[in-house]
Structure formats: structure tokens, C-alpha cells
Design an enzyme around this catalytic site. Structure first.
Site, short mmCIF file in Angstrom:
data_model
loop_
_atom_site.label_atom_id
_atom_site.label_comp_id
_atom_site.label_asym_id
_atom_site.label_seq_id
_atom_site.Cartn_x
_atom_site.Cartn_y
_atom_site.Cartn_z
CD GLU A 154 -5.63 3.26 -0.93
OE1 GLU A 154 -5.35 2.57 0.08
OE2 GLU A 154 -6.01 4.43 -0.87
CB THR B 205 -3.43 7.12 2.27
OG1 THR B 205 -4.67 7.11 2.99
CG2 THR B 205 -2.69 8.42 2.55
CE LYS C 172 -3.38 2.31 3.04
NZ LYS C 172 -4.26 2.85 2.02
C1 LIG Z 1 -9.20 9.32 10.26
C2 LIG Z 1 -9.11 8.77 8.88
O1 LIG Z 1 -9.73 9.21 7.96
N1 LIG Z 1 -8.26 7.74 8.70
C3 LIG Z 1 -8.00 7.03 7.56
C4 LIG Z 1 -8.42 7.40 6.29
C5 LIG Z 1 -8.07 6.59 5.24
N2 LIG Z 1 -7.37 5.46 5.47
C6 LIG Z 1 -7.02 4.57 4.38
C7 LIG Z 1 -8.13 3.72 3.93
C8 LIG Z 1 -7.77 3.47 2.48
O2 LIG Z 1 -6.78 2.51 2.36
C9 LIG Z 1 -7.15 4.75 2.08
C10 LIG Z 1 -8.10 5.63 1.35
O3 LIG Z 1 -8.85 6.42 2.16
O4 LIG Z 1 -6.62 5.33 3.26
C11 LIG Z 1 -6.98 5.12 6.72
O5 LIG Z 1 -6.33 4.08 6.94
N3 LIG Z 1 -7.29 5.91 7.75
#
Ligand SMILES: CC(=O)Nc1ccn([C@H]2C[C@H](O)[C@@H](CO)O2)c(=O)n1
EC number: 3.5.1.135
Length: 105
Positions: free
Chosen positions: A74, A24, A21
Site C-alpha cells: 500500500e 487495495t 500501491k
Molecule cells: C469508497 C471507498 O471505500 N473508497 C476507497 C476505499 C479504500 N481506498 C484505499 C485506501 C487504502 O489505500 C486502501 C485500503 O482501504 O484502499 C480508497 O482509495 N478508496
């Protein structure tokens, strides 16, 4: 104001540490990072540090523009990625792709 840390849900920790990954997708509030910046990474659930990352770049991307290429970075399928985004950011169209590399763990 630049972010000074970033959190990920615990369920993504293994993929981050294994290098599968490498991006994000975040909302505007969590997009305030710059190329070269080094950030500590911790779990959202317990705030446990698990690595430092360096930001490669940040690019705006709309939900409708997501492709298999984003999903691959991802370590998901595109339907899985769309489900995750819908769960975390319901109704949000404008996202920001943060590319990163792991510095230390
Ligand atoms: C607080 C918050 O929003 N935390 C997040 C947001 C996104 N992610 C990860 C989930 C997906 O893999 C990507 C895309 O959003 O990022 C996360 O772990 N924590």
C-alpha cells in the site's frame, strides 16, 4: 454482481500510477471482482478516470492479520495502513485484499 468500476481517493492516485500501491483493502460490498477482470479507475471525489487496472486476485484478510507486507504493497507503514482502514471502515474486521496491475493511464 461484479463491480464494473472502482474508485480511489485522490490522495492515492500518484502511488497507483507510479506502481508503488499495488493492492487495495475493501469491504465485502467492494470485493466483487474476479481474476483477470479489467476495471476503469476513477477518483472517489469527482469521478475522474485516471487509469484501467487488471485484477490479479482477491483474498479475504482480517484486520488483525495485516502485516508489514500488506502495508508495503500500500506504500504505507503498518500504523498508517491501520489508521486509513479505521478511518474508511470503522469497526470492520473482515477485509478483502485486491491485488491489481495497471493496464493503461
Ligand atoms: C469508497 C471507498 O471505500 N473508497 C476507497 C476505499 C479504500 N481506498 C484505499 C485506501 C487504502 O489505500 C486502501 C485500503 O482501504 O484502499 C480508497 O482509495 N478508496
Amino acid at each position: 454482481m461484479l463491480l464494473t468500476k472502482i474508485t480511489f481517493f485522490e490522495r492515492f492516485e500518484h502511488d497507483i500510477l507510479s506502481g508503488t500501491k499495488t493492492i487495495t483493502l475493501r469491504d465485502e460490498a467492494e470485493s466483487h471482482v474476479i481474476t483477470g477482470q479489467i476495471l476503469p479507475v476513477s477518483t472517489f471525489e469527482t469521478d475522474r478516470w485516471f487509469c484501467d487496472i487488471q485484477i490479479i486476485d482477491v483474498t479475504p484478510v482480517k484486520l488483525t492479520e495485516l502485516t508489514e507486507m500488506h502495508a508495503k504493497q500500500e506504500n504505507m507503514t503498518l500504523p498508517q495502513l491501520r489508521d486509513v482502514i479505521a478511518e474508511i471502515y470503522p469497526g470492520l474486521e473482515q477485509l478483502f485484499m485486491i491485488r491489481f496491475r495497471i493496464l493503461s493511464q
